[in-house]
Write a protein that holds these residues in place. Structure first.
Motif, PDB file in Angstrom:
ATOM      1  N   THR A 172     -12.058   5.521 -15.866  1.00  0.00           N
ATOM      2  CA  THR A 172     -11.520   4.356 -16.423  1.00  0.00           C
ATOM      3  C   THR A 172     -10.723   3.405 -15.728  1.00  0.00           C
ATOM      4  OG1 THR A 172      -9.366   5.639 -17.073  1.00  0.00           O
ATOM      5  CG2 THR A 172     -11.498   5.954 -18.407  1.00  0.00           C
ATOM      6  N   LEU A 173     -10.484   3.608 -14.490  1.00  0.00           N
ATOM      7  CA  LEU A 173      -9.535   2.595 -13.615  1.00  0.00           C
ATOM      8  C   LEU A 173     -10.105   1.495 -13.221  1.00  0.00           C
ATOM      9  CD1 LEU A 173      -8.102   5.327 -11.352  1.00  0.00           C
ATOM     10  CD2 LEU A 173      -7.012   4.559 -13.454  1.00  0.00           C
ATOM     11  N   GLY A 174     -11.416   1.307 -13.472  1.00  0.00           N
ATOM     12  CA  GLY A 174     -11.938  -0.149 -13.197  1.00  0.00           C
ATOM     13  C   GLY A 174     -11.855  -0.610 -11.970  1.00  0.00           C
ATOM     14  N   ASP A 175     -11.130  -1.638 -11.510  1.00  0.00           N
ATOM     15  CA  ASP A 175     -11.040  -2.478 -10.210  1.00  0.00           C
ATOM     16  C   ASP A 175      -9.640  -1.768  -9.194  1.00  0.00           C
ATOM     17  OD1 ASP A 175      -9.364  -3.571 -11.754  1.00  0.00           O
ATOM     18  OD2 ASP A 175      -9.787  -5.806 -11.388  1.00  0.00           O
ATOM     19  N   THR A 176      -9.303  -0.913  -9.921  1.00  0.00           N
ATOM     20  CA  THR A 176      -8.171  -0.156  -9.267  1.00  0.00           C
ATOM     21  C   THR A 176      -8.409   0.237  -7.707  1.00  0.00           C
ATOM     22  OG1 THR A 176      -7.077   0.627 -11.190  1.00  0.00           O
ATOM     23  CG2 THR A 176      -6.106   1.542  -9.125  1.00  0.00           C
ATOM     24  N   ASN A 177      -7.446  -0.020  -6.623  1.00  0.00           N
ATOM     25  CA  ASN A 177      -8.030   0.298  -5.386  1.00  0.00           C
ATOM     26  C   ASN A 177      -7.548   2.005  -5.191  1.00  0.00           C
ATOM     27  OD1 ASN A 177      -8.366  -2.269  -4.342  1.00  0.00           O
ATOM     28  ND2 ASN A 177      -6.143  -2.591  -4.192  1.00  0.00           N
ATOM     29  N   LEU A 178      -8.396   2.391  -4.385  1.00  0.00           N
ATOM     30  CA  LEU A 178      -8.115   3.972  -4.083  1.00  0.00           C
ATOM     31  C   LEU A 178      -7.707   3.718  -2.696  1.00  0.00           C
ATOM     32  CD1 LEU A 178      -8.722   6.882  -4.585  1.00  0.00           C
ATOM     33  CD2 LEU A 178     -10.801   6.757  -3.633  1.00  0.00           C
ATOM     34  N   ILE A 179      -6.331   4.669  -2.541  1.00  0.00           N
ATOM     35  CA  ILE A 179      -5.614   4.582  -1.148  1.00  0.00           C
ATOM     36  C   ILE A 179      -6.085   5.892  -0.404  1.00  0.00           C
ATOM     37  CG2 ILE A 179      -3.506   4.611  -0.051  1.00  0.00           C
ATOM     38  CD1 ILE A 179      -2.296   2.941  -2.790  1.00  0.00           C
ATOM     39  N   LEU A 180      -6.862   5.712   0.597  1.00  0.00           N
ATOM     40  CA  LEU A 180      -7.327   6.813   1.218  1.00  0.00           C
ATOM     41  C   LEU A 180      -6.233   7.145   2.704  1.00  0.00           C
ATOM     42  CD1 LEU A 180     -10.594   6.109   0.564  1.00  0.00           C
ATOM     43  CD2 LEU A 180      -9.302   7.954  -0.136  1.00  0.00           C
ATOM     44  N   TYR A 181      -6.241   8.324   3.114  1.00  0.00           N
ATOM     45  CA  TYR A 181      -5.556   8.567   4.462  1.00  0.00           C
ATOM     46  C   TYR A 181      -6.217   9.933   5.110  1.00  0.00           C
ATOM     47  CZ  TYR A 181      -2.979  12.346   2.086  1.00  0.00           C
ATOM     48  OH  TYR A 181      -2.620  13.273   1.481  1.00  0.00           O
ATOM     49  N   PRO A 182      -6.237  10.150   6.198  1.00  0.00           N
ATOM     50  CA  PRO A 182      -5.923   9.227   7.484  1.00  0.00           C
ATOM     51  C   PRO A 182      -7.099   8.314   7.563  1.00  0.00           C
ATOM     52  CG  PRO A 182      -6.512  11.124   8.236  1.00  0.00           C
ATOM     53  CD  PRO A 182      -6.548  11.456   6.803  1.00  0.00           C
ATOM     54  N   GLU A 183      -6.984   7.134   8.187  1.00  0.00           N
ATOM     55  CA  GLU A 183      -8.327   6.072   8.443  1.00  0.00           C
ATOM     56  C   GLU A 183      -8.909   6.690   9.337  1.00  0.00           C
ATOM     57  OE1 GLU A 183      -8.725   1.361   8.914  1.00  0.00           O
ATOM     58  OE2 GLU A 183      -6.797   2.281   9.065  1.00  0.00           O
ATOM     59  N   PHE A 184      -8.457   7.240  10.527  1.00  0.00           N
ATOM     60  CA  PHE A 184      -9.106   7.848  11.539  1.00  0.00           C
ATOM     61  C   PHE A 184      -8.309   8.926  12.137  1.00  0.00           C
ATOM     62  CE2 PHE A 184      -7.013   3.963  13.251  1.00  0.00           C
ATOM     63  CZ  PHE A 184      -6.339   4.515  14.298  1.00  0.00           C
TER      64      PHE A 184
ATOM     65  N   ILE B 217      -8.144   0.974   0.034  1.00  0.00           N
ATOM     66  CA  ILE B 217      -7.376   0.755   1.110  1.00  0.00           C
ATOM     67  C   ILE B 217      -7.014   2.034   2.145  1.00  0.00           C
ATOM     68  CG2 ILE B 217      -4.800   0.114   1.281  1.00  0.00           C
ATOM     69  CD1 ILE B 217      -4.800  -1.236  -1.368  1.00  0.00           C
ATOM     70  N   TRP B 218      -7.085   1.778   3.308  1.00  0.00           N
ATOM     71  CA  TRP B 218      -6.887   2.807   4.330  1.00  0.00           C
ATOM     72  C   TRP B 218      -5.426   2.549   5.013  1.00  0.00           C
ATOM     73  CZ3 TRP B 218     -10.275   6.661   4.771  1.00  0.00           C
ATOM     74  CH2 TRP B 218     -11.765   6.390   4.540  1.00  0.00           C
ATOM     75  N   THR B 219      -5.100   3.766   5.219  1.00  0.00           N
ATOM     76  CA  THR B 219      -3.820   4.025   5.667  1.00  0.00           C
ATOM     77  C   THR B 219      -3.842   5.146   6.870  1.00  0.00           C
ATOM     78  OG1 THR B 219      -1.397   3.882   5.345  1.00  0.00           O
ATOM     79  CG2 THR B 219      -2.511   5.331   4.155  1.00  0.00           C
ATOM     80  N   MET B 220      -2.959   5.409   7.361  1.00  0.00           N
ATOM     81  CA  MET B 220      -2.782   6.578   8.478  1.00  0.00           C
ATOM     82  C   MET B 220      -1.974   8.095   7.845  1.00  0.00           C
ATOM     83  SD  MET B 220      -4.549   6.054  10.843  1.00  0.00           S
ATOM     84  CE  MET B 220      -3.867   7.352  11.709  1.00  0.00           C
ATOM     85  N   ASP B 221      -1.273   7.842   6.726  1.00  0.00           N
ATOM     86  CA  ASP B 221      -0.633   9.319   6.756  1.00  0.00           C
ATOM     87  C   ASP B 221      -0.304   9.086   5.157  1.00  0.00           C
ATOM     88  OD1 ASP B 221       2.366   7.957   6.296  1.00  0.00           O
ATOM     89  OD2 ASP B 221       1.834   7.664   8.510  1.00  0.00           O
ATOM     90  N   LEU B 222       0.247  10.387   4.686  1.00  0.00           N
ATOM     91  CA  LEU B 222       0.569  10.432   3.200  1.00  0.00           C
ATOM     92  C   LEU B 222       1.598   9.622   2.776  1.00  0.00           C
ATOM     93  CD1 LEU B 222       0.435  11.947   0.541  1.00  0.00           C
ATOM     94  CD2 LEU B 222       1.785  13.763   1.617  1.00  0.00           C
ATOM     95  N   GLN B 223       2.697   9.643   3.478  1.00  0.00           N
ATOM     96  CA  GLN B 223       3.997   8.882   3.341  1.00  0.00           C
ATOM     97  C   GLN B 223       3.633   7.373   3.102  1.00  0.00           C
ATOM     98  OE1 GLN B 223       6.846  10.506   2.441  1.00  0.00           O
ATOM     99  NE2 GLN B 223       5.552  12.239   2.829  1.00  0.00           N
ATOM    100  N   THR B 224       2.678   6.809   3.779  1.00  0.00           N
ATOM    101  CA  THR B 224       2.452   5.428   3.901  1.00  0.00           C
ATOM    102  C   THR B 224       1.685   5.077   2.624  1.00  0.00           C
ATOM    103  OG1 THR B 224       2.544   5.216   6.107  1.00  0.00           O
ATOM    104  CG2 THR B 224       1.669   3.313   4.862  1.00  0.00           C
ATOM    105  N   ALA B 225       0.742   6.153   2.208  1.00  0.00           N
ATOM    106  CA  ALA B 225      -0.125   6.052   1.077  1.00  0.00           C
ATOM    107  C   ALA B 225       0.709   5.974  -0.188  1.00  0.00           C
ATOM    108  CB  ALA B 225      -1.215   7.098   1.143  1.00  0.00           C
ATOM    109  N   LEU B 226       1.847   6.891  -0.497  1.00  0.00           N
ATOM    110  CA  LEU B 226       2.364   6.969  -1.353  1.00  0.00           C
ATOM    111  C   LEU B 226       3.577   5.683  -1.614  1.00  0.00           C
ATOM    112  CD1 LEU B 226       3.660  10.707  -1.452  1.00  0.00           C
ATOM    113  CD2 LEU B 226       2.021   9.838  -2.816  1.00  0.00           C
ATOM    114  N   SER B 227       3.814   5.142  -0.506  1.00  0.00           N
ATOM    115  CA  SER B 227       4.640   3.999  -0.385  1.00  0.00           C
ATOM    116  C   SER B 227       3.671   2.818  -1.152  1.00  0.00           C
ATOM    117  CB  SER B 227       5.070   3.454   0.695  1.00  0.00           C
ATOM    118  OG  SER B 227       6.130   4.376   1.256  1.00  0.00           O
TER     119      SER B 227
END
Length: 297
Positions: free
Chosen positions: A186-198, A222-232
């Motif tokens: 039901t989230l529609g166009d909401t971004n999914l933040i994923l980690y780690p990117e590589f 949206i890609w990021t490198m770690d959990l803490q950045t993802a939560l931010s």
């Protein structure tokens, strides 16, 4: 070259200043002791004792050798104790790598329990992703690795610790559904933040696979490198992030954690070490880690 036996015999005579008492202290006969001291003097080409009719005294050379002998034998005793304690796992160093999400769950309890039982073992704690953990174990830069879900290598031993459901970290303005649960469809166009990117594959691919199985659209990523950045990023409203349930035990401004309904899947945490690693301190750590995990399950 001086031997430990020679230094021990010499020091006994030097401290007693009496061959008979020194021999008794060493639990040997006096003639062999006298021969050992004479041989030592011959090898060193010095006189170590002034031998009088009723007493013996140390020469200057003897006094210096006495000081050195005490220091050498004391260092040897300390070395033997240190090596023995290392062999027993009571002292030493452990280099522990871990995925970031492990710090929200079982890892702090394991570290606390290990320190209580082995306070003289130094711990180096290093956050890494699975690829870094694998590489560091292979190169022996780490002794132990906490991975999610595991490190696959025929040279590694993997001990499962805990399995937990995946939940959603969402911005605090997002309203959950009934029962405080979240339906990802039901989230529609909401971004999914994923980690780690590589490097890939990684924990992110586990999440994407689960989403694909349920037909959930993950095109907006949206890609990021770690959990803490993802939560931010979640906290500032950039999207949602799928995390292990244990991450939700730590509240954070700007975001909330919700159970996913229908359930998305589970993730596991394991402790890994090299197959050829026989160090007792590592075995002690693994034993405590498994004991803590059994209590938490």
């Amino acid at each position: 070259m001086l031997s430990i036996k020679q230094l021990t015999y010499f020091l006994a005579v030097a401290e007693e200043l009496h061959f008979g008492r020194a021999a008794e202290r060493l639990d040997i006969a006096q003639p062999p002791l006298s021969r050992q001291i004479k041989q030592l003097e011959t090898e060193l080409s010095v006189i170590l004792f002034n031998r009088g009719r009723s007493a013996i005294t140390l020469t200057q050379a003897g006094e210096r050798l006495m000081l050195r002998s005490k220091s050498i034998l004391a260092q040897l005793a300390d070395t033997q104790l240190e090596v023995r304690r290392l062999g027993q796992g009571a002292e030493g160093r452990l280099r522990i790598g871990f995925v970031g999400s492990a710090t929200y769950g079982i890892l702090p309890n394991i570290i606390k329990s290990f320190r209580a039982n082995y306070p003289d073992v130094n711990l180096s704690l290093i956050p890494m992703n699975n690829a870094g953990l694998h590489r560091a174990l292979v190169s022996r830069e780490l002794d132990i690795a906490f991975a999610r879900p595991a490190l696959k290598d025929s040279e590694f031993v993997t001990r499962p610790l805990i399995e937990e459901p995946l939940i959603a970290a969402v911005p605090d303005h997002v309203s959950p559904g009934a029962g405080n649960t979240l339906d990802l469809s039901t989230l529609g166009d909401t971004n999914l933040i994923l980690y780690p990117e590589f490097p890939r594959p990684s924990y992110a691919d586990v999440v994407l696979d689960f989403c694909a199985q349920q037909g959930i659209d993950t095109a907006r990523r949206i890609w990021t490198m770690d959990l803490q950045t993802a939560l931010s990023l979640v906290a500032i409203g950039e999207g949602i992030c799928i995390v292990p349930k244990s991450v939700g035990t730590s509240q954070r401004n700007g975001l909330r954690f919700h159970q996913i309904e229908p359930a998305l899947g589970h993730t596991a945490l394991s402790v890994n070490y090299r197959l050829d690693e026989q160090g007792l301190h590592i075995q002690n750590f693994i034993r405590i880690a498994q004991s803590v995990s059994r209590k938490i399950r």
